[in-house]
Motif scaffolding. Structure first.
Motif, PDB file in Angstrom:
ATOM      1  N   UNK A 230       5.167   0.374  -5.492  1.00 35.91           N
ATOM      2  CA  UNK A 230       4.795   1.533  -4.688  1.00 35.91           C
ATOM      3  C   UNK A 230       5.930   2.552  -4.639  1.00 35.91           C
ATOM      4  N   UNK A 231       5.584   3.800  -4.911  1.00 32.95           N
ATOM      5  CA  UNK A 231       6.503   4.930  -4.707  1.00 32.95           C
ATOM      6  C   UNK A 231       5.920   5.735  -3.547  1.00 32.95           C
ATOM      7  N   UNK A 232       6.493   5.584  -2.354  1.00 33.14           N
ATOM      8  CA  UNK A 232       5.942   6.251  -1.170  1.00 33.14           C
ATOM      9  C   UNK A 232       6.014   7.773  -1.275  1.00 33.14           C
ATOM     10  N   UNK A 233       5.084   8.426  -0.574  1.00 28.48           N
ATOM     11  CA  UNK A 233       5.062   9.890  -0.504  1.00 28.48           C
ATOM     12  C   UNK A 233       5.341  10.308   0.930  1.00 28.48           C
ATOM     13  N   UNK A 234       6.129  11.323   1.104  1.00 26.85           N
ATOM     14  CA  UNK A 234       6.383  11.853   2.439  1.00 26.85           C
ATOM     15  C   UNK A 234       7.426  11.067   3.201  1.00 26.85           C
ATOM     16  N   UNK A 235       8.060  11.698   4.184  1.00 27.19           N
ATOM     17  CA  UNK A 235       9.148  11.055   4.921  1.00 27.19           C
ATOM     18  C   UNK A 235       8.724   9.832   5.725  1.00 27.19           C
ATOM     19  N   UNK A 236       7.522   9.844   6.302  1.00 22.65           N
ATOM     20  CA  UNK A 236       7.068   8.694   7.088  1.00 22.65           C
ATOM     21  C   UNK A 236       6.910   7.455   6.238  1.00 22.65           C
ATOM     22  N   UNK A 237       6.280   7.591   5.074  1.00 26.51           N
ATOM     23  CA  UNK A 237       6.095   6.449   4.188  1.00 26.51           C
ATOM     24  C   UNK A 237       7.426   5.986   3.600  1.00 26.51           C
ATOM     25  N   UNK A 238       8.310   6.922   3.301  1.00 26.68           N
ATOM     26  CA  UNK A 238       9.626   6.548   2.761  1.00 26.68           C
ATOM     27  C   UNK A 238      10.421   5.767   3.808  1.00 26.68           C
ATOM     28  N   UNK A 239      10.355   6.184   5.057  1.00 27.79           N
ATOM     29  CA  UNK A 239      11.055   5.471   6.134  1.00 27.79           C
ATOM     30  C   UNK A 239      10.472   4.074   6.314  1.00 27.79           C
ATOM     31  N   UNK A 240       9.151   3.960   6.266  1.00 35.11           N
ATOM     32  CA  UNK A 240       8.501   2.648   6.387  1.00 35.11           C
ATOM     33  C   UNK A 240       8.925   1.734   5.240  1.00 35.11           C
ATOM     34  N   UNK A 241       9.049   2.292   4.053  1.00 32.67           N
ATOM     35  CA  UNK A 241       9.487   1.526   2.893  1.00 32.67           C
ATOM     36  C   UNK A 241      10.900   0.999   3.105  1.00 32.67           C
ATOM     37  N   UNK A 242      11.798   1.858   3.584  1.00 33.99           N
ATOM     38  CA  UNK A 242      13.187   1.454   3.836  1.00 33.99           C
ATOM     39  C   UNK A 242      13.244   0.338   4.878  1.00 33.99           C
ATOM     40  N   UNK A 243      12.343   0.383   5.864  1.00 38.70           N
ATOM     41  CA  UNK A 243      12.315  -0.647   6.912  1.00 38.70           C
ATOM     42  C   UNK A 243      11.700  -1.961   6.427  1.00 38.70           C
TER      43      UNK A 243
END
Length: 146
Positions: free
Chosen positions: A104-117
């Motif tokens: 998964x390559x997240x889109x947008x800041x919310x999804x990117x933050x969720x990915x990092x978590x």
């Protein structure tokens, strides 16, 4: 991009585990954040999800399918890039190993933050645990693992 790969052993025959996974319309019963999945045709599904306050609709395309072996699909929403493969391996007549790999390559800041978590990893583990409970309960409800 996140790559997560998890497995779960389910107490149902291979055909039962595989057949259940082909029923995309039932994904909301065991996949966290999936509100609905509707079949568009034999290779395409439309998804509605709500994850971490982000609602999204997108289509997926099945890019490979080998009966009782694997199903591979990719997201087609133009934002998040997503590829998933689920494989099935017979352990014995009544048990199957189900392995889900998500790229998964997240889109947008919310999804990117969720990915990092680590949300993708947590979600895949939870979805497989719930799939195990769901498919085993359905098999018991039919009076066997059939």
């Amino acid at each position: 991009m996140s790559m997560v790969k998890e497995s779960v052993d389910v107490a149902v025959p291979l055909h039962a585990a595989y057949n259940q996974w082909t029923l995309a319309e039932e994904f909301p019963r065991f996949m966290e954040g999936v509100d609905s999945v509707s079949r568009l045709d034999s290779r395409h599904n439309h998804w509605q999800t709500s994850i971490d306050g982000i609602t999204r609709e997108f289509d997926t395309e099945i890019v490979d399918q080998e009966p009782e072996e694997l199903i591979a699909w990719r997201g087609m929403d133009g934002e998040a890039e997503r590829k998933e493969v689920v494989t099935f391996r017979r352990l014995d007549p009544g048990h199957t190993r189900v392995t889900l790999a998500v790229d998964l390559r997240p889109a947008g800041p919310g999804e990117k933050a969720a990915d990092v978590r680590g949300e993708v990893d947590r979600r895949v583990k939870g979805d497989l645990r719930r799939f195990k409970e769901y498919v085993e309960e359905r098999a018991r409800g039919r009076g066997g693992a059939g």
